[in-house]
Structures are given as structure tokens and as C-alpha cells.
Enzyme design. Sequence first.
Site: not given
Length: 579
Positions: A83, A86-87, A124, A363, A405
Site C-alpha cells: 500500500c 501509492c498512499h 486500486m 511519478h 501512469h
Amino acid sequence: MPIPFKRRSLALLMLSAALATASAPTPVIAAEKSEHPGTTPGELRYKGAPIPEQEAKQVITPGAPALTEAEFNRATKLYFERCAGCHGVLRKGATGKPLTPDITQKKGVDYLKVFINYGSPAGMPNWGTSGEFTQQDVDLMARFLQHEPPQPPEFGMEQMKATWKVLVPPERRPTRKMNDVNIENLFSITLRDSGEVALIDGDSKEIVSIVKTGYAVHISRLSSSGRYVLTIGRDALINLIDLWMAKPDTVAQIKVGLEARSVETSKYKGYEDKYAIAGSYWPPQYVIMNGDTLEPLKIVSTRGMTVDTQEYHPEPRVAAIVASHENPDFIVNVKETGKILLVDYSDIEALKVTTIPAARFLHDGGWDRTLRYFLTAANKSNKVAVVDSKERKLTALVDVTEIPHPGRGANLVDPEFGPVWVTSALGNENVTFIGTDPVKHPQHAWKAVRVLKGQGGGSLFVKSHPKSRNLWVDTPLNPDTKISQSVAVFDVDKPDQGFDVLPIAEWAGLGDGAKRVVQPEYNKEGTEVWFSVWSGKEDESAIVIVDDKTRKLKHVIKDKRLVTPTGKFNVHNTVHDVY
């Protein structure tokens, strides 16, 4: 607030009084020092969280569901592995949404369980229904996310040097190639959950070597000469692998933080491979190292103000790093602040850094085909920033949707708009073409000139090749298995005619497992496309190779050592930025 270890007894007394009438499990308190009984040193090194249980300060959060200490430790590890990328370590969000307690407690356990279990088309992953989380894990994470995140420690020069190892000094390394492998067509393939990379001969399709690395290697980067592979795990462990050895293996390594994603070497003329650089997610910083030993030389923090609201951010993580071909610069993406740094390494004692304001949250990205312009996704801002590496300035911010992305992106020549660079998206099915030729096609340069519709959201990578007429688009994070287990391919000469779907996972002939199809990568000649079929750690995975011209299955590589294969990096294509 975190409860330090020294206050453990007082905290326990207060906690006992407060919960005297409760029947819930004992809530979390500060973690004790531990040697992790039952966990081997190898597991700790290659599989453990970058925030070790004995270092992280655990917390009790008012209003959050109770957790035992063991549950908190397991959830911390799961969060890092699946996780945090991304978070964020502090859960303030980036590619993924913020998961701070003020948000998660309002959602509640049931809502969070559904989201974790089923995922979303916006990218997600469906951690529960894919089998990667058990239902007990789903429930655990839904409760864990309602607590304040554990505060990780810092990681400075003293800590780095304590991990630095030169296993084979430069003077003891081979003076010529000691194997018969066609190194230029070698693939470095991440074996995510085993903490390894597989080096596979692109000609024979045989595994040359399995090398122990950090956990979940994010990228493999090549030295300018193509001799060395540098890998960086999500636990921030870097390996320098010598491909000239009879059996390629690690010759130096260092841990540069607690969580990381990026590593690169210097490429400007006269500085080839003199320096290496790595960027950390935690602590938020980058470090410049000696190129052939990984000795850490200079650490620079990236904490600072955001480009839009001008607010201080405590966790501006370093995402993509590329080496300029036009100047002695490393180009460093700082995710949360939205700043692109041009780090001039010509004098690292008097380091000069040019800051280019772009957009949040930066990113991945890659070069256009001239290797002058760097295009990089500011994914939650739905923009692609374009940097002129020769003039050292921002050229454009291009609007795209939703959550671009690109990986390194894909370069091709559009029949109408000329040279373009392509990105797919996490949040929708868009595949966006951006014009990249300001000389012969100035009317199309730095504009989104074409938007195609792919299979759906959840795409991570697009890929093409100068010798190919195909554009490949994966969708491994789409919750629909028919989409995540296949790949879309467009005809570059007829992009508006839609796409064909190839059943890559079906061709692999595997049993149970998620079987996500991820990251197309070409061989040196541009005649084959390699795909990872990524299943769970206990499931069988594979590499599927497709003939680029016929789009037919050519070969399947199966081996019990291919545990959770994901990213693939061909030596020639990575050295020369061919994508």
C-alpha cells in the site's frame, strides 16, 4: 501521539484503567525490542518491512478499532509491501487517496473492507478477491488504517555506511567478460516477493542467474557500458551486479533508507558511470554515490513546500530519476511537492540544484526519442510535465486524464501527428498521444493530439519499439480478471481502428492465481515482446513471449524459481533508453 518505549509501564496502567470493562483485544503500545523469534535473517532482509517492528513507534488512536501488538506488526508489514507506494508512508496520499484517520474512521470497517477486497477501476487492486490478502488480512487492514501510521525513523550517513558492503572491489573484478551470454539481449526480471532478480538470456530463454536483492525490486538500471545492473528494492537496498562475471552476481550493495523506488547512473560524456544516485520514499531524500562501489558521498533532503498551495510537506518522496544526456545532471522527480530537480553533479562538493516547479504528484516518466525532452506524469494533477534537458527548463504541462501512469512511456511515429510519446492511465481507459517534435511538427508539439480507448483503467505500462508497428497496453490493476489477465495491442499505422486483445495469461497455461499480465518489454532486436504473468507467491507464475510481427505466442518460460515476476528490463533497451 506516539508512546515511547520508556513510558510503556505508565501507558499500560492508563490503558488498563480505561479499558477495564472492555472485552476487546489489548490495544497497541510501543513495540519492544525484539529479535523476531521464528523469522530467519534472510526473511528479515529480503521480505521484511522497511519500518522494522522494533524501530517503528506504534500508536493508540482514539476512535480506532482495537488491535493487538501482533496484529499491528503484521498490518504494518502488509501496508509497506502492498500500500505505501501509492498512499505514502504517512498515508497522506499521492497516486492513491489519503488514508489518514480523520478520513478512514468516518468510512468505517465495513466500507474499507469492501474497497480493499474488490478494488476499483481507478487502479486500486482487488487485494481480497485476487487472493493476495486473506479475508482476515482484509479485516485487519480495515482496522489498521483507522490508526495513526507508525512514525518511521530517519536514515542518515551513519546508517547508510553501516549497511555499505563492497563484496568484490573494482580491482578484483574481471577485466573481460567471463561468460558466453549475449549481455545486450539479457533481461533483468524482478521476482517481487522472493527478494530477487532473475537474469534471463534473451536468446536461449534460459535463466543465467538468480540474484538476491532487496524486497520487491522496483527497477533495474544499467550502467552506460551495459556491464553493471543496479537494482533497488522497495526496502531501499541497492545491488550492483556485475554481468561480466562467469555467473553474474552482486559486487557491492547499500541500503539508502527504509523505502525507495529509484536508482540511476551518470551518463553525460566524461562522467559515464562515475556517480550513482538513489532516491528514497522514506526518509524523503536522495543520495549520490560512487558509481563502482556505491560509497555514499552526499545526502540531500527533499522536504519542503508544495508548488501549488505553498504548504510544507513532511514526506515529499523521490520518484523517477533519469540521467541527462545533454548536461551533467540527474533529473529528480519529487512527488508530493511537484518539483523537478536538476542536480548538477559536476561538483558534488558544491552541488548546484535547479528547481523546476511542475505539478503534484510527480511519478514515472521517460525520454522522447531524441533523448532531449523528459516527459513525466504528475498523476493526481492529471498532467504530463515536459522538461527540456538541454535548456534546463520546463517546456510544457500537458493535460491528460485520468491518473497517467506511463512507466517510461512509449515513443512512436503517428501517421497524422508525427513523433509522439504515449502514456496510459490508472483511472480510465485512455491512452494518450503527446506530440514531441517542435521542429518539423511544431503545431502538434506538447499537446495531447490523440486519445485512444484501451480495455479499461488500471494500466501501468505502455510499450513500443522503433522497429515495431505495435503499441502494447497492459491493465494489471483492473479488477476484472478478463482485463487484468490480457493485453491490448494497437496498430501504430492505424491507431483509430481499435485494439486486439491477446489472452496472455491463458497462453501461460497456469493453475490458480491472480495471473496479472504486466509490463511488456522488447528484446534487443524488437522482434519479441515479453510479458510477466504475475500470480501470488505460492502460485505458479510465468514469462510469456509473443512474436511482435504475428502477435502469436512464441515461448513460455516456467520455472519454480520465477516467484511473482513483475518488471523486466532488457539491457540494450535500458542502456539506450529505447521504449
